[in-house]
Every structure is written in C-alpha cells, then in structure tokens.
Design an enzyme around this catalytic site. Structure first.
Site: not given
Length: 162
Positions: A17, A41, A90, A128
């Site tokens: 990030h 979430k 990514r 994460s």
C-alpha cells in the site's frame, strides 16, 4: 489540481500500500487515501485504528490525506471532485477483479477513471490475509508491514490470546 483517490480496507496497511501511495504522490497533486468502512466486512482493526496507522505512515507526504468513508467510492469522488481512482494490482487475478470493479464504478459515474498501478515485484506476495495469519501465530511480518503496523498486529493478537 488533480486529485487521485486510493481506496481500500487497509486491514492492515502494508508495504505494498505504501509503495502505491509513495509512487502516486509523485504523479498527482493530491492523494486521498480512502479507508473503506463496510460494517458487513469483518476487519481485524477498527476504523480509528486503521486511520491512525495510515495517518502515521503518510505524515511525511505533504499531498496525502487520509479519510474514512462508509458509502460508495464514486460518491466520495463526486463529493470531492476527484476524477481518478487508483487501484493496486499484483497479478492477473487482481486485475480481473479490479477491472470488473472499474466497469461498475464507470457505470455509476462516467467522469471517474480508474488507473491500475502494478505493485513493485518485491510486494507481489504481500496479502493482508496472509499477514494476519502469520501474525496470529507470532511469525515475522517485518518484511510485509512497517514497524508501527507490526506492533499493532502483535498487540491485537496478544489481546485475543488473553
């Protein structure tokens, strides 16, 4: 003035990030890091904890501000006049997901453009969910997150063990 919005849950903030933020800060007049707050979430860190970590990590960037938002990202763009959404990718799986999301955002607000920023190769494996799993078992996350985040992860998982 060109403002770019970099949205995400940032649970936790990673070196990946920060790499996107640092690179974007050289390309745009202003970067709004937008911490998405979604009550559906389940995040490890609270909204305030994520805000505090990102604020600390970006304090040396004069053109970066941190905000929390609990609505659609395109609504934030409309409210602030931002025309660019930044999305880090990514791999091809990220691209596929982000591409579909960019089409949805474009249908919601045709003025907002999404720019995909590929992460640097050394950050390809940083996720994460993986970071949280490694931290949960007291593994070394120092190559994946800044020290302040590693410390917050350690504290969070020590609390859960109690």
């Amino acid at each position: 003035m060109t403002t770019a919005v970099f949205p995400g849950s940032f649970d936790p903030p990673t070196y990946g990030h920060l790499n996107i933020i640092e690179r974007a800060s050289r390309l745009f007049d202003k970067i709004d890091v937008l911490i998405s707050v979604n009550p559906d979430k389940k995040c490890l860190f609270t909204e305030k904890e994520r805000f505090n970590m990102i604020s600390e990590l970006t304090k040396n960037y004069k053109n970066v501000t941190v905000h929390c938002w609990n609505k659609l990202v395109v609504d934030y763009c409309k409210q602030t006049g931002a025309k660019v959404l930044l999305r880090g990718i990514r791999n091809s799986m990220d691209f596929s997901y982000e591409f579909d999301l960019s089409l949805l955002n474009k249908s919601l607000d045709s003025d907002v453009e999404t720019l995909f920023v590929p992460t640097e190769q050394k950050f390809f494996l940083i996720r994460s969910s993986s970071i949280k799993e490694v931290a949960r078992y007291n593994g070394d996350v120092s190559a994946m997150v800044p020290p302040v985040v590693a410390e917050e992860l350690r504290k969070k998982y020590c609390q859960k063990a109690d």
